[in-house]
Design an enzyme around this catalytic site. Sequence first.
Site, mmCIF file in Angstrom:
data_model
loop_
_atom_site.group_PDB
_atom_site.id
_atom_site.type_symbol
_atom_site.label_atom_id
_atom_site.label_comp_id
_atom_site.label_asym_id
_atom_site.label_seq_id
_atom_site.Cartn_x
_atom_site.Cartn_y
_atom_site.Cartn_z
ATOM 1 N N CYS A 1 4.842 5.005 18.130
ATOM 2 C CA CYS A 1 5.951 4.855 19.057
ATOM 3 C C CYS A 1 7.239 4.779 18.253
ATOM 4 O O CYS A 1 7.403 3.880 17.439
ATOM 5 C CB CYS A 1 5.748 3.566 19.830
ATOM 6 S SG CYS A 1 6.912 3.358 21.156
ATOM 7 N N ASN B 1 -7.312 4.382 9.251
ATOM 8 C CA ASN B 1 -6.819 3.166 9.900
ATOM 9 C C ASN B 1 -6.931 3.220 11.422
ATOM 10 O O ASN B 1 -6.995 2.193 12.076
ATOM 11 C CB ASN B 1 -5.369 2.895 9.496
ATOM 12 C CG ASN B 1 -4.494 4.126 9.593
ATOM 13 O OD1 ASN B 1 -4.749 5.129 8.911
ATOM 14 N ND2 ASN B 1 -3.484 4.081 10.427
ATOM 15 N N THR C 1 11.063 -7.178 -11.147
ATOM 16 C CA THR C 1 10.398 -8.475 -11.329
ATOM 17 C C THR C 1 9.244 -8.599 -10.336
ATOM 18 O O THR C 1 9.429 -8.367 -9.145
ATOM 19 C CB THR C 1 11.417 -9.619 -11.111
ATOM 20 O OG1 THR C 1 12.508 -9.391 -12.000
ATOM 21 C CG2 THR C 1 10.802 -10.980 -11.373
ATOM 22 N N HIS D 1 -2.019 -7.502 2.528
ATOM 23 C CA HIS D 1 -1.968 -8.076 3.880
ATOM 24 C C HIS D 1 -3.075 -7.589 4.794
ATOM 25 O O HIS D 1 -3.217 -8.071 5.916
ATOM 26 C CB HIS D 1 -0.584 -7.880 4.517
ATOM 27 C CG HIS D 1 -0.259 -6.498 4.991
ATOM 28 N ND1 HIS D 1 -0.246 -6.156 6.321
ATOM 29 C CD2 HIS D 1 0.092 -5.383 4.319
ATOM 30 C CE1 HIS D 1 0.109 -4.884 6.444
ATOM 31 N NE2 HIS D 1 0.323 -4.391 5.242
ATOM 32 N N GLY E 1 0.823 -1.217 0.000
ATOM 33 C CA GLY E 1 0.000 0.000 0.000
ATOM 34 C C GLY E 1 0.849 1.257 0.000
ATOM 35 O O GLY E 1 0.492 2.266 -0.619
ATOM 36 N N SER F 1 -3.803 -2.995 -0.473
ATOM 37 C CA SER F 1 -2.688 -3.778 0.047
ATOM 38 C C SER F 1 -3.178 -5.184 0.394
ATOM 39 O O SER F 1 -4.246 -5.346 0.994
ATOM 40 C CB SER F 1 -2.159 -3.086 1.304
ATOM 41 O OG SER F 1 -1.190 -3.882 1.930
HETATM 42 N N1 PLP Z 1 -2.558 3.107 4.203
HETATM 43 C C1 PLP Z 1 -3.218 2.735 5.298
HETATM 44 C C2 PLP Z 1 -4.497 3.417 5.635
HETATM 45 C C3 PLP Z 1 -2.719 1.732 6.122
HETATM 46 O O1 PLP Z 1 -3.391 1.377 7.217
HETATM 47 C C4 PLP Z 1 -1.504 1.107 5.768
HETATM 48 C C5 PLP Z 1 -0.903 0.055 6.637
HETATM 49 O O2 PLP Z 1 -1.029 0.085 7.842
HETATM 50 C C6 PLP Z 1 -0.853 1.513 4.601
HETATM 51 C C7 PLP Z 1 -1.411 2.514 3.841
HETATM 52 C C8 PLP Z 1 0.436 0.895 4.167
HETATM 53 O O3 PLP Z 1 0.224 -0.345 3.532
HETATM 54 P P1 PLP Z 1 1.446 -1.390 3.401
HETATM 55 O O4 PLP Z 1 1.713 -1.908 4.767
HETATM 56 O O5 PLP Z 1 0.940 -2.441 2.462
HETATM 57 O O6 PLP Z 1 2.593 -0.648 2.821
#
Ligand code: PLP
Length: 368
Positions: free
Chosen positions: A313, A148, A230, A194, A81, A192
Amino acid sequence: MPISTESDAAVDNGVYLDWNATAPMRPAAIEAMMAAAERWANPASVHAPGRAASGTLETARETIADVIGVDPRQIIFTGGGTEAATLAMRGVARDRHIVSAVEHAAVRDAVRDREILPVDDDGIVRLGALEAMLTGAPAIVGVMHANNETGVIQPLSDARELIRRAGGLLFADAVQTAGKLDLPEADFVGISAHKLGGPPGVGALIAFDEQNLRAIQPGGGQEGGLRGGTQNLPGIAGFAAAAAALDRDWMPAARTRQRRLEERLIAAGGAIYGAGATRLPNTTLVGMPGVPATTQLMAFDLDGIAVSAGAACSSGKVEASHVLLAMGVDEIAAGEAIRVSTGWSTTDRDVERFASSWETLRRRRRAA
Ligand code: PLP
Protein backbone atom coordinates in the site's frame (compact mmCIF):
# COMPACT_ATOMS: atom_id res chain seq x y z
CA MET A 1 7.03 16.94 22.78
CA PRO A 2 8.65 14.34 25.03
CA ILE A 3 8.32 10.76 23.92
CA SER A 4 6.04 8.98 26.37
CA THR A 5 7.13 5.62 27.63
CA GLU A 6 4.64 5.46 30.48
CA SER A 7 1.85 3.70 28.66
CA ASP A 8 4.11 1.59 26.43
CA ALA A 9 4.25 -1.35 28.82
CA ALA A 10 0.45 -1.52 28.71
CA VAL A 11 0.28 -1.73 24.90
CA ASP A 12 -1.72 -4.77 23.90
CA ASN A 13 -1.22 -5.86 20.32
CA GLY A 14 -4.32 -8.08 20.52
CA VAL A 15 -4.11 -11.16 18.35
CA TYR A 16 -0.77 -10.48 16.67
CA LEU A 17 -0.34 -12.54 13.52
CA ASP A 18 2.15 -10.34 11.69
CA TRP A 19 5.44 -11.86 12.81
CA ASN A 20 6.96 -11.68 9.32
CA ALA A 21 6.65 -7.88 9.55
CA THR A 22 8.37 -7.85 12.92
CA ALA A 23 8.59 -10.13 15.93
CA PRO A 24 8.17 -9.04 19.55
CA MET A 25 11.45 -8.26 21.25
CA ARG A 26 12.71 -10.89 23.66
CA PRO A 27 13.01 -9.61 27.27
CA ALA A 28 16.67 -10.72 27.23
CA ALA A 29 17.26 -8.51 24.18
CA ILE A 30 15.75 -5.48 25.89
CA GLU A 31 17.90 -6.11 28.98
CA ALA A 32 21.06 -6.49 26.90
CA MET A 33 20.30 -3.25 25.05
CA MET A 34 19.78 -1.35 28.28
CA ALA A 35 23.02 -2.72 29.74
CA ALA A 36 24.99 -1.79 26.60
CA ALA A 37 23.42 1.68 26.58
CA GLU A 38 24.33 2.25 30.21
CA ARG A 39 27.98 1.31 29.55
CA TRP A 40 28.17 3.58 26.51
CA ALA A 41 31.40 4.24 24.66
CA ASN A 42 32.56 4.08 21.08
CA PRO A 43 34.03 0.63 20.34
CA ALA A 44 36.69 2.30 18.17
CA SER A 45 38.02 4.43 21.05
CA VAL A 46 41.32 3.32 22.54
CA HIS A 47 40.55 4.32 26.14
CA ALA A 48 39.28 1.86 28.74
CA PRO A 49 35.53 2.44 28.19
CA GLY A 50 36.12 2.15 24.43
CA ARG A 51 37.96 -1.12 24.90
CA ALA A 52 35.09 -2.40 27.07
CA ALA A 53 32.60 -1.42 24.34
CA SER A 54 34.76 -3.20 21.78
CA GLY A 55 34.70 -6.26 24.02
CA THR A 56 30.88 -6.14 24.14
CA LEU A 57 30.79 -5.82 20.35
CA GLU A 58 33.09 -8.78 19.75
CA THR A 59 31.30 -10.94 22.33
CA ALA A 60 28.02 -10.20 20.52
CA ARG A 61 29.62 -11.13 17.19
CA GLU A 62 30.88 -14.41 18.66
CA THR A 63 27.48 -15.23 20.18
CA ILE A 64 25.68 -14.70 16.87
CA ALA A 65 28.38 -16.60 14.98
CA ASP A 66 28.04 -19.50 17.39
CA VAL A 67 24.24 -19.62 17.09
CA ILE A 68 24.20 -19.56 13.29
CA GLY A 69 27.31 -21.69 12.88
CA VAL A 70 29.75 -19.34 11.12
CA ASP A 71 33.16 -17.81 11.84
CA PRO A 72 32.76 -14.48 13.71
CA ARG A 73 35.07 -12.87 11.13
CA GLN A 74 32.42 -13.56 8.49
CA ILE A 75 29.85 -11.32 10.20
CA ILE A 76 29.55 -7.71 9.00
CA PHE A 77 27.07 -5.78 11.14
CA THR A 78 24.70 -3.55 9.17
CA GLY A 79 21.70 -1.35 9.83
CA GLY A 80 19.29 -4.20 9.04
CA GLY A 81 18.34 -6.73 6.37
CA THR A 82 17.88 -4.09 3.69
CA GLU A 83 21.39 -2.76 4.15
CA ALA A 84 22.83 -6.28 4.15
CA ALA A 85 21.14 -6.87 0.77
CA THR A 86 22.36 -3.55 -0.60
CA LEU A 87 25.93 -4.27 0.50
CA ALA A 88 25.93 -7.67 -1.20
CA MET A 89 24.10 -6.72 -4.38
CA ARG A 90 26.09 -3.52 -4.94
CA GLY A 91 29.35 -4.36 -3.22
CA VAL A 92 30.13 -7.63 -4.96
CA ALA A 93 32.50 -7.37 -7.88
CA ARG A 94 30.26 -8.69 -10.66
CA ASP A 95 28.95 -6.71 -13.63
CA ARG A 96 25.58 -8.45 -13.91
CA HIS A 97 22.82 -8.58 -11.30
CA ILE A 98 20.11 -11.23 -11.41
CA VAL A 99 17.27 -11.24 -8.87
CA SER A 100 14.32 -13.57 -8.54
CA ALA A 101 10.89 -12.15 -9.37
CA VAL A 102 9.67 -12.73 -5.81
CA GLU A 103 12.48 -10.96 -3.94
CA HIS A 104 11.70 -8.45 -1.21
CA ALA A 105 12.17 -4.84 -2.34
CA ALA A 106 15.38 -4.85 -0.27
CA VAL A 107 16.97 -7.06 -2.92
CA ARG A 108 14.86 -6.23 -5.97
CA ASP A 109 15.54 -2.52 -5.68
CA ALA A 110 19.14 -2.75 -4.47
CA VAL A 111 20.40 -2.36 -8.03
CA ARG A 112 18.81 -0.69 -11.02
CA ASP A 113 20.24 -2.77 -13.86
CA ARG A 114 18.80 -6.11 -12.71
CA GLU A 115 17.66 -9.08 -14.74
CA ILE A 116 14.60 -10.89 -13.40
CA LEU A 117 14.67 -14.63 -12.77
CA PRO A 118 11.15 -16.05 -13.23
CA VAL A 119 9.33 -18.37 -10.80
CA ASP A 120 6.74 -21.10 -11.28
CA ASP A 121 3.10 -21.07 -10.09
CA ASP A 122 4.19 -21.94 -6.55
CA GLY A 123 6.76 -19.15 -6.49
CA ILE A 124 9.82 -21.39 -6.87
CA VAL A 125 12.66 -20.07 -9.04
CA ARG A 126 12.93 -21.73 -12.44
CA LEU A 127 16.33 -23.40 -12.37
CA GLY A 128 16.28 -24.00 -16.14
CA ALA A 129 15.80 -20.28 -16.72
CA LEU A 130 18.58 -19.52 -14.24
CA GLU A 131 20.97 -21.82 -16.07
CA ALA A 132 20.16 -20.11 -19.37
CA MET A 133 20.61 -16.63 -17.87
CA LEU A 134 23.98 -17.56 -16.43
CA THR A 135 25.58 -18.15 -19.83
CA GLY A 136 26.63 -14.47 -20.13
CA ALA A 137 29.17 -12.60 -17.98
CA PRO A 138 29.40 -13.82 -14.34
CA ALA A 139 26.66 -12.40 -12.14
CA ILE A 140 25.74 -11.78 -8.52
CA VAL A 141 22.39 -13.53 -8.08
CA GLY A 142 19.90 -12.63 -5.35
CA VAL A 143 17.51 -15.43 -4.37
CA MET A 144 15.77 -15.40 -1.02
CA HIS A 145 15.81 -18.38 1.34
CA ALA A 146 12.08 -18.14 2.10
CA ASN A 147 9.54 -15.64 0.85
CA ASN A 148 8.13 -13.14 3.33
CA GLU A 149 4.60 -13.28 1.82
CA THR A 150 4.14 -16.98 1.03
CA GLY A 151 6.80 -18.67 3.18
CA VAL A 152 7.91 -20.65 0.10
CA ILE A 153 11.45 -22.02 0.52
CA GLN A 154 13.77 -21.84 -2.49
CA PRO A 155 16.04 -24.68 -3.72
CA LEU A 156 19.20 -22.73 -2.91
CA SER A 157 21.70 -25.63 -2.99
CA ASP A 158 20.70 -26.41 -6.58
CA ALA A 159 20.71 -22.73 -7.54
CA ARG A 160 24.12 -22.23 -5.98
CA GLU A 161 25.60 -25.15 -7.84
CA LEU A 162 24.49 -23.64 -11.18
CA ILE A 163 25.71 -20.19 -10.17
CA ARG A 164 29.07 -21.46 -8.98
CA ARG A 165 29.64 -23.45 -12.18
CA ALA A 166 29.01 -20.27 -14.19
CA GLY A 167 31.49 -18.25 -12.09
CA GLY A 168 28.74 -16.26 -10.36
CA LEU A 169 28.02 -15.57 -6.70
CA LEU A 170 24.83 -16.09 -4.70
CA PHE A 171 23.33 -13.68 -2.18
CA ALA A 172 20.62 -15.36 -0.10
CA ASP A 173 18.21 -13.14 1.81
CA ALA A 174 17.65 -15.24 4.94
CA VAL A 175 15.78 -12.53 6.85
CA GLN A 176 12.68 -14.74 7.22
CA THR A 177 14.51 -17.99 7.94
CA ALA A 178 17.31 -17.04 10.36
CA GLY A 179 16.54 -18.79 13.62
CA LYS A 180 13.95 -21.05 11.97
CA LEU A 181 16.10 -22.96 9.47
CA ASP A 182 19.84 -23.58 9.15
CA LEU A 183 21.67 -20.91 7.21
CA PRO A 184 21.38 -21.57 3.46
CA GLU A 185 24.33 -22.46 1.25
CA ALA A 186 25.37 -19.20 -0.38
CA ASP A 187 28.34 -16.88 -0.82
CA PHE A 188 26.61 -14.08 1.09
CA VAL A 189 23.65 -14.29 3.47
CA GLY A 190 21.57 -11.42 4.86
CA ILE A 191 19.84 -11.54 8.26
CA SER A 192 17.92 -9.04 10.37
CA ALA A 193 17.57 -8.81 14.17
CA HIS A 194 13.96 -7.66 14.38
CA LYS A 195 12.57 -10.80 12.77
CA LEU A 196 14.07 -13.00 15.47
CA GLY A 197 13.37 -11.13 18.70
CA GLY A 198 15.99 -8.39 18.50
CA PRO A 199 15.55 -4.69 17.76
CA PRO A 200 14.85 -3.15 14.34
CA GLY A 201 17.64 -1.30 12.56
CA VAL A 202 20.30 -3.98 13.08
CA GLY A 203 21.29 -6.87 10.88
CA ALA A 204 24.27 -8.58 9.35
CA LEU A 205 25.74 -9.68 6.09
CA ILE A 206 27.47 -13.04 6.44
CA ALA A 207 30.27 -12.91 3.90
CA PHE A 208 31.65 -16.35 3.06
CA ASP A 209 33.51 -14.80 0.13
CA GLU A 210 34.88 -11.59 1.56
CA GLN A 211 37.56 -11.03 -1.05
CA ASN A 212 34.86 -10.37 -3.65
CA LEU A 213 33.19 -7.69 -1.52
CA ARG A 214 33.95 -3.97 -1.36
CA ALA A 215 32.39 -1.37 0.92
CA ILE A 216 29.59 0.75 -0.44
CA GLN A 217 29.74 2.88 2.70
CA PRO A 218 33.46 3.02 3.56
CA GLY A 219 33.25 5.84 6.16
CA GLY A 220 35.51 5.28 9.15
CA GLY A 221 36.52 1.77 8.13
CA GLN A 222 34.55 -0.15 10.76
CA GLU A 223 33.60 -3.81 10.23
CA GLY A 224 36.92 -4.66 8.61
CA GLY A 225 36.58 -1.68 6.28
CA LEU A 226 33.41 -3.16 4.74
CA ARG A 227 30.84 -1.00 6.51
CA GLY A 228 31.82 2.39 7.83
CA GLY A 229 29.89 4.04 10.66
CA THR A 230 29.98 3.64 14.44
CA GLN A 231 28.36 0.33 15.28
CA ASN A 232 24.94 0.38 16.94
CA LEU A 233 26.21 -1.32 20.06
CA PRO A 234 22.95 -1.46 22.07
CA GLY A 235 21.19 -2.81 18.98
CA ILE A 236 23.91 -5.37 18.34
CA ALA A 237 23.86 -6.47 22.00
CA GLY A 238 20.08 -6.92 21.69
CA PHE A 239 20.57 -8.85 18.45
CA ALA A 240 23.03 -11.22 20.15
CA ALA A 241 20.78 -11.76 23.19
CA ALA A 242 17.84 -12.53 20.89
CA ALA A 243 19.98 -14.96 18.90
CA ALA A 244 21.08 -16.70 22.11
CA ALA A 245 17.43 -17.05 23.15
CA LEU A 246 16.37 -18.67 19.88
CA ASP A 247 14.82 -22.10 19.86
CA ARG A 248 12.78 -24.07 17.38
CA ASP A 249 10.60 -25.88 19.92
CA TRP A 250 7.53 -23.91 18.84
CA MET A 251 7.81 -24.87 15.18
CA PRO A 252 6.08 -28.31 15.19
CA ALA A 253 3.01 -26.74 16.88
CA ALA A 254 3.14 -23.90 14.33
CA ARG A 255 3.09 -26.48 11.51
CA THR A 256 0.02 -28.19 13.04
CA ARG A 257 -1.77 -24.82 13.40
CA GLN A 258 -0.89 -23.91 9.83
CA ARG A 259 -2.32 -27.18 8.50
CA ARG A 260 -5.54 -26.86 10.51
CA LEU A 261 -5.96 -23.21 9.59
CA GLU A 262 -5.45 -23.84 5.90
CA GLU A 263 -7.89 -26.77 5.88
CA ARG A 264 -10.54 -24.49 7.37
CA LEU A 265 -9.83 -21.61 5.01
CA ILE A 266 -9.92 -23.86 1.95
CA ALA A 267 -13.21 -25.41 3.11
CA ALA A 268 -14.63 -21.87 3.42
CA GLY A 269 -13.51 -20.92 -0.12
CA GLY A 270 -10.03 -19.49 0.48
CA ALA A 271 -7.09 -19.85 -1.91
CA ILE A 272 -3.75 -20.74 -0.31
CA TYR A 273 -0.76 -19.51 -2.29
CA GLY A 274 2.40 -21.58 -2.66
CA ALA A 275 0.48 -24.60 -1.36
CA GLY A 276 2.39 -27.00 -3.63
CA ALA A 277 5.80 -25.92 -2.32
CA THR A 278 7.77 -26.54 0.84
CA ARG A 279 6.99 -23.59 3.07
CA LEU A 280 7.86 -22.16 6.45
CA PRO A 281 5.45 -23.46 9.10
CA ASN A 282 4.61 -19.95 10.30
CA THR A 283 3.35 -18.35 7.09
CA THR A 284 0.05 -18.58 5.20
CA LEU A 285 -0.98 -16.31 2.34
CA VAL A 286 -4.71 -16.66 1.73
CA GLY A 287 -6.99 -15.04 -0.82
CA MET A 288 -10.65 -14.26 -0.13
CA PRO A 289 -12.38 -14.13 -3.53
CA GLY A 290 -14.15 -10.85 -4.24
CA VAL A 291 -12.90 -9.01 -1.13
CA PRO A 292 -10.04 -6.52 -1.50
CA ALA A 293 -7.21 -6.96 0.98
CA THR A 294 -7.74 -3.47 2.42
CA THR A 295 -11.37 -4.30 3.29
CA GLN A 296 -10.22 -7.50 4.96
CA LEU A 297 -7.48 -5.73 6.88
CA MET A 298 -9.98 -3.24 8.29
CA ALA A 299 -12.42 -5.99 9.29
CA PHE A 300 -9.69 -8.02 11.03
CA ASP A 301 -8.36 -4.90 12.71
CA LEU A 302 -11.85 -4.18 14.11
CA ASP A 303 -11.81 -7.74 15.44
CA GLY A 304 -8.49 -7.01 17.19
CA ILE A 305 -6.45 -9.14 14.80
CA ALA A 306 -3.20 -7.83 13.27
CA VAL A 307 -2.35 -9.34 9.89
CA SER A 308 -0.84 -7.94 6.69
CA ALA A 309 -1.92 -7.55 3.11
CA GLY A 310 0.08 -9.50 0.57
CA ALA A 311 -0.34 -6.28 -1.40
CA ALA A 312 1.78 -3.19 -0.91
CA CYS A 313 0.00 0.00 0.00
CA SER A 314 1.64 3.24 -1.05
CA SER A 315 0.14 6.75 -1.10
CA GLY A 316 -3.36 5.43 -0.59
CA LYS A 317 -3.11 3.15 -3.61
CA VAL A 318 -3.08 -0.60 -3.13
CA GLU A 319 -0.77 -2.40 -5.49
CA ALA A 320 -1.25 -6.08 -6.18
CA SER A 321 1.46 -8.25 -4.64
CA HIS A 322 4.41 -8.55 -7.04
CA VAL A 323 5.02 -11.99 -5.59
CA LEU A 324 1.57 -13.24 -6.62
CA LEU A 325 1.77 -11.55 -10.02
CA ALA A 326 5.10 -13.34 -10.62
CA MET A 327 3.36 -16.60 -9.70
CA GLY A 328 0.84 -16.02 -12.49
CA VAL A 329 -2.04 -14.90 -10.24
CA ASP A 330 -4.29 -12.29 -11.90
CA GLU A 331 -4.21 -8.72 -10.65
CA ILE A 332 -7.62 -8.81 -8.93
CA ALA A 333 -6.92 -12.01 -7.00
CA ALA A 334 -3.42 -10.73 -6.17
CA GLY A 335 -5.08 -7.76 -4.44
CA GLU A 336 -7.25 -10.02 -2.27
CA ALA A 337 -4.56 -11.87 -0.32
CA ILE A 338 -3.85 -11.62 3.38
CA ARG A 339 -0.71 -12.88 5.09
CA VAL A 340 -0.95 -14.61 8.44
CA SER A 341 2.38 -15.15 10.16
CA THR A 342 3.00 -16.65 13.58
CA GLY A 343 5.85 -17.07 16.06
CA TRP A 344 7.01 -18.56 19.30
CA SER A 345 4.30 -17.08 21.54
CA THR A 346 1.37 -17.60 19.15
CA THR A 347 -1.36 -19.77 20.67
CA ASP A 348 -3.99 -22.10 19.21
CA ARG A 349 -6.56 -19.55 20.32
CA ASP A 350 -4.92 -16.74 18.30
CA VAL A 351 -5.12 -18.77 15.10
CA GLU A 352 -8.63 -19.97 15.96
CA ARG A 353 -9.73 -16.32 16.39
CA PHE A 354 -8.38 -15.45 12.95
CA ALA A 355 -10.01 -18.50 11.32
CA SER A 356 -13.42 -17.62 12.81
CA SER A 357 -13.10 -13.97 11.85
CA TRP A 358 -12.12 -14.94 8.30
CA GLU A 359 -15.08 -17.34 7.99
CA THR A 360 -17.52 -14.73 9.33
CA LEU A 361 -16.30 -12.07 6.91
CA ARG A 362 -16.48 -14.49 4.01
CA ARG A 363 -20.07 -15.48 4.93
CA ARG A 364 -21.10 -11.86 5.31
CA ARG A 365 -19.59 -10.82 1.99
CA ARG A 366 -21.19 -13.74 0.14
CA ALA A 367 -24.60 -12.86 1.60
CA ALA A 368 -24.24 -9.16 0.63
N1 PLP B 1 14.11 -9.29 3.30
C1 PLP B 1 12.95 -9.83 3.67
C2 PLP B 1 12.56 -11.14 3.09
C3 PLP B 1 12.12 -9.19 4.58
O1 PLP B 1 10.96 -9.75 4.93
C4 PLP B 1 12.53 -7.94 5.11
C5 PLP B 1 11.66 -7.19 6.05
O2 PLP B 1 10.45 -7.23 5.97
C6 PLP B 1 13.76 -7.41 4.70
C7 PLP B 1 14.52 -8.11 3.80
C8 PLP B 1 14.26 -6.10 5.22
O3 PLP B 1 14.82 -6.24 6.51
P1 PLP B 1 14.99 -4.93 7.44
O4 PLP B 1 13.62 -4.53 7.86
O5 PLP B 1 15.84 -5.40 8.59
O6 PLP B 1 15.68 -3.91 6.63
